[in-house]
Design an enzyme around this catalytic site. Structure first.
Site, PDB file in Angstrom:
ATOM      1  N   CYS A 169      44.252  79.554  59.562  1.00  0.00           N
ATOM      2  CA  CYS A 169      45.633  79.194  59.220  1.00  0.00           C
ATOM      3  C   CYS A 169      46.273  80.389  58.528  1.00  0.00           C
ATOM      4  O   CYS A 169      45.783  81.515  58.644  1.00  0.00           O
ATOM      5  CB  CYS A 169      45.675  77.945  58.350  1.00  0.00           C
ATOM      6  SG  CYS A 169      44.897  78.173  56.746  1.00  0.00           S
TER       7      CYS A 169
ATOM      8  N   CYS B   3      63.431  59.148  26.034  1.00  0.00           N
ATOM      9  CA  CYS B   3      63.225  60.526  26.524  1.00  0.00           C
ATOM     10  C   CYS B   3      62.491  61.368  25.481  1.00  0.00           C
ATOM     11  O   CYS B   3      62.797  61.312  24.288  1.00  0.00           O
ATOM     12  CB  CYS B   3      64.555  61.174  26.879  1.00  0.00           C
ATOM     13  SG  CYS B   3      64.368  62.880  27.446  1.00  0.00           S
TER      14      CYS B   3
ATOM     15  N   CYS C  14      59.755  78.254  48.457  1.00  0.00           N
ATOM     16  CA  CYS C  14      60.476  78.762  49.627  1.00  0.00           C
ATOM     17  C   CYS C  14      59.556  79.613  50.488  1.00  0.00           C
ATOM     18  O   CYS C  14      59.704  79.677  51.700  1.00  0.00           O
ATOM     19  CB  CYS C  14      61.692  79.565  49.196  1.00  0.00           C
ATOM     20  SG  CYS C  14      62.964  78.546  48.433  1.00  0.00           S
TER      21      CYS C  14
ATOM     22  N   LYS D  81      64.600  92.165  39.387  1.00  0.00           N
ATOM     23  CA  LYS D  81      65.725  91.438  39.985  1.00  0.00           C
ATOM     24  C   LYS D  81      66.963  91.393  39.086  1.00  0.00           C
ATOM     25  O   LYS D  81      68.098  91.441  39.584  1.00  0.00           O
ATOM     26  CB  LYS D  81      65.290  90.011  40.343  1.00  0.00           C
ATOM     27  CG  LYS D  81      64.448  89.937  41.606  1.00  0.00           C
ATOM     28  CD  LYS D  81      64.255  88.497  42.055  1.00  0.00           C
ATOM     29  CE  LYS D  81      63.456  88.452  43.355  1.00  0.00           C
ATOM     30  NZ  LYS D  81      63.246  87.067  43.820  1.00  0.00           N
TER      31      LYS D  81
ATOM     32  N   HIS E 246      60.641  76.497  40.181  1.00  0.00           N
ATOM     33  CA  HIS E 246      59.420  75.736  39.923  1.00  0.00           C
ATOM     34  C   HIS E 246      59.659  74.678  38.843  1.00  0.00           C
ATOM     35  O   HIS E 246      60.444  74.915  37.922  1.00  0.00           O
ATOM     36  CB  HIS E 246      58.296  76.682  39.485  1.00  0.00           C
ATOM     37  CG  HIS E 246      56.946  76.069  39.620  1.00  0.00           C
ATOM     38  ND1 HIS E 246      56.388  75.293  38.628  1.00  0.00           N
ATOM     39  CD2 HIS E 246      56.054  76.072  40.637  1.00  0.00           C
ATOM     40  CE1 HIS E 246      55.206  74.861  39.028  1.00  0.00           C
ATOM     41  NE2 HIS E 246      54.986  75.316  40.255  1.00  0.00           N
TER      42      HIS E 246
ATOM     43  N   ASP F  83      65.297  87.578  34.679  1.00  0.00           N
ATOM     44  CA  ASP F  83      64.301  87.498  35.754  1.00  0.00           C
ATOM     45  C   ASP F  83      63.216  88.536  35.533  1.00  0.00           C
ATOM     46  O   ASP F  83      63.513  89.683  35.226  1.00  0.00           O
ATOM     47  CB  ASP F  83      64.949  87.683  37.138  1.00  0.00           C
ATOM     48  CG  ASP F  83      64.145  86.989  38.241  1.00  0.00           C
ATOM     49  OD1 ASP F  83      62.900  87.104  38.234  1.00  0.00           O
ATOM     50  OD2 ASP F  83      64.752  86.323  39.097  1.00  0.00           O
TER      51      ASP F  83
ATOM     52  N   ARG G 180      68.597  86.195  51.883  1.00  0.00           N
ATOM     53  CA  ARG G 180      69.387  85.212  51.140  1.00  0.00           C
ATOM     54  C   ARG G 180      69.810  85.687  49.762  1.00  0.00           C
ATOM     55  O   ARG G 180      70.783  85.177  49.223  1.00  0.00           O
ATOM     56  CB  ARG G 180      68.588  83.924  50.998  1.00  0.00           C
ATOM     57  CG  ARG G 180      67.335  84.050  50.133  1.00  0.00           C
ATOM     58  CD  ARG G 180      66.474  82.794  50.233  1.00  0.00           C
ATOM     59  NE  ARG G 180      65.372  82.777  49.282  1.00  0.00           N
ATOM     60  CZ  ARG G 180      64.224  83.457  49.410  1.00  0.00           C
ATOM     61  NH1 ARG G 180      64.051  84.251  50.449  1.00  0.00           N
ATOM     62  NH2 ARG G 180      63.276  83.353  48.503  1.00  0.00           N
TER      63      ARG G 180
END
Lengths: 89, 515
Positions: free
Chosen positions: B463, B357, B293, B183, B228, B159, B170
């Protein structure tokens, strides 16, 4: 018909299609787009005449590719689910 | 008489214990043999006459012992077989080597060890396994925790992001004190305290096409815990090229999806292999339809469930009694979880490998060279989501300028965020008309809550980030004139607040909630 991201469940009753087209999944998709979809962003559901990439179509708990995709002829009692692919993590 | 009966019972009990212990030892030995030589068929035929009921491989070790004084010998032998330090002889030393796990590992993993699905063989497979976890977020944290807990030998943690406060509800492997850490490093800190027997390889970077196949080559199973489509296609492609099974999961809001891909991991062109991500999703979704998220929201236990399920699938792959037989047709399924639906879980049959494929078929156009050369642009393939930029310059106002404008009778502020966000924080006297995608419907909704577009007051739209407010401003200028008798577009005055409430917080009010 069910859309699980904000689940919407609908019971749809079809008789024979008046224009002589088969009552298949392609017909259902167009019909939903024309009659039930309120969001004007139709490209979020249908793109280039077919369900857009990133939406899975499930016919009785199977990927529609196992059932003939949009040519699948709807049977009475079929459960068709349109579900968005998720990417978050 | 009673003494005699008691002695007889005692002997009987001891014999029963001996028999039971030896059966167990035989089973463990057999599991070890299978673990060490998985290609050999399990030894079921005793090599010597079977009268003893003792597995053949144990006959030499146990028969002499049985012929000795039972009461004295058993306790000593059991001590030796437990590998006690004070066992005195060379024989004891060789007995210790008999145990393939360290003493503390039997107790640590005992609860899963006694399950037939795992057993000694499965535990040894876990101990020898190398699992790569790409992404240490909401999926990666629980997946890594359960794999570390289960005793996977090596965990690779990839990460490039840093821990943020908004992750902590979470991403439970991180900690308040480690906000700002990388991370993968933060996860290692947590995992090391959970199980120090595991080796943790930390990669403080984002996965890159140039090196992905090489990284994956060092591991047995890969977990896609990213967020993603760009990384999902890359990880799947690299798994196909490196020949590794892939456990892929995703989650958003109250829903999750799980699928095991490229399992078995047959080479490209071999139809007996499991489908890859491209088989299931040959074309990426439109960038505008991809919600993160951060944008859509995520409930902690929802993504947690999916990460835990990834660990479970990885354990199943690692401890499988035999490699997936290639003559069995692959039956891939996707598990869908929807926290607020009934039923919550739905298992859906998915297609096998796709004949055309781009990566795993005989007609594959993508190769390891495509990745390592960097010629494959995954970001371009998936498309970047352009930020909205549709209103004229004179229809924009900065948060700072807006904060200095007199409001009240002079202007109307329309907040186009959804009701939930409006409920978290809103400016006084603003009107909430959530943007829904349809200009006509939105204008009507505004009218329904009493917005008068024709009273000559200046309209403002706002917004969260300044995208939807542009769409709403355009809806007012483009939709309204045609619906107002005799009014022209010039009579409708609307501006949107650039950068939305994010800019408001940065420029005007630092206490504005940063949710």
């Amino acid at each position: 018909m069910e859309k699980t991201a904000n689940p919407i469940t609908l019971q749809v009753e079809f008789t024979t299609d008046t224009k002589g087209q088969p009552s298949n999944v392609a017909f259902l998709t167009t019909w939903l787009c024309d009659h039930l979809m309120k969001d004007p962003r139709k490209e979020m559901f249908v793109l280039e005449g077919s369900v857009r990439p990133g939406v899975l179509v499930l016919i009785n708990d199977a990927d529609w590719e196992l059932e003939g995709e949009e040519k699948y002829e709807l049977q009475s009692g079929d459960e068709i689910v349109f579900v968005s692919t998720l990417h978050g993590g | 008489m009673d003494d005699l009966t008691e002695a007889s019972n005692h002997i009987h009990t001891l014999r029963a214990q001996i028999a039971a212990t030896e059966t167990q030892l035989g089973t463990l030995k057999l599991q070890l043999q299978q673990a060490e030589h998985p290609s050999l068929p399990p030894t079921t035929e005793p090599l010597s006459p079977p009268q003893t009921g003792i597995p053949a491989e144990w006959t030499n070790a146990t028969l002499p012992a049985l012929q000795e004084n039972v009461q004295r010998d058993i306790a000593q032998r059991l001590r030796q077989e437990r590998g006690l330090e004070d066992a005195p002889t060379i024989q004891a030393a060789s007995q210790r080597r008999r145990w393939p796990l360290a003493t503390h590992e039997y107790s640590r993993y005992g609860r899963q060890l006694i399950m037939p699905e795992i057993g000694l063989r499965g535990q040894l497979h876990l101990k020898n396994a190398r699992v790569l976890i790409v992404g240490l977020g909401g999926l990666g944290c629980p997946a890594a925790a359960y794999l570390a807990g289960a005793g996977v030998g090596t965990l690779g943690l990839v990460d490039g992001d840093t821990v943020e406060e908004s992750n902590l509800h979470r991403q439970l492997a991180h900690a308040t004190a480690r906000v700002g850490w990388n991370k993968a490093e933060s996860a290692k800190a947590y995992l090391s305290s959970l199980n120090g027997n595991v080796r943790y390889d930390v990669y403080k970077c984002h996965l890159r096409p140039e090196s992905a196949v090489e990284y994956f080559g060092d591991y047995d199973v890969v977990l896609d815990c990213t967020d993603h489509p760009t990384s999902r296609y890359l990880i799947s492609d690299a798994c196909v090229l490196a020949g590794k099974p892939l456990v892929s999961a995703s989650a958003l809001k109250t829903e999750g999806q799980l699928i095991v891909l490229n399992n078995p991991p047959a080479p490209p062109g071999d139809a007996t292999g499991g489908p890859c991500y491209r088989c299931i999703f040959p074309k990426p979704p439109p960038a505008a339809s991809v919600l993160s998220c951060g944008e859509g929201g995520i409930l902690g236990p929802v993504v947690g469930v999916m990460g835990v399920l990834q660990a479970l699938e990885a354990i199943k792959i690692i401890t499988a009694a035999k490699p997936m037989a290639t003559d069995d047709p692959v039956k891939p399924t996707m598990l869908m979880f929807s926290a607020y639906s009934n039923p919550q879980f739905r298992s859906v049959r998915m297609r096998a490998r796709r004949a055309g494929c781009a990566i795993c078929s005989s007609e594959a156009t993508l190769t390891a060279q495509s990745l390592t050369s960097g010629s494959l642009d995954y970001v371009a393939f998936c498309g970047a989501q352009a930020s909205v930029d549709i209103v004229a310059p004179e229809q924009r106002v900065s948060a700072t300028t807006f904060s200095r404008l007199p409001m009240g009778d002079n202007g109307v502020l329309i907040d186009v965020r959804d009701e939930t966000q409006f409920g978290i924080c809103a400016l006084r006297e603003s009107v909430n008309v959530p943007w829904t995608g349809s200009a006509e419907r939105w204008v009507q909704s505004a009218r329904d809550v009493g917005v008068d577009f024709e009273d000559g007051r200046q309209m403002f739209t706002v917004c969260r980030f300044g995208n939807d407010s542009q769409l709403a401003a355009r809806a007012i200028t483009e939709t309204l004139p045609s619906t107002i008798n005799g009014a022209s577009a010039k009579n409708v005055r609307v501006k949107h607040i650039e950068g939305g409430f994010e800019a408001w917080r940065k420029e005007v009010d630092p206490t504005w909630p940063d949710y």
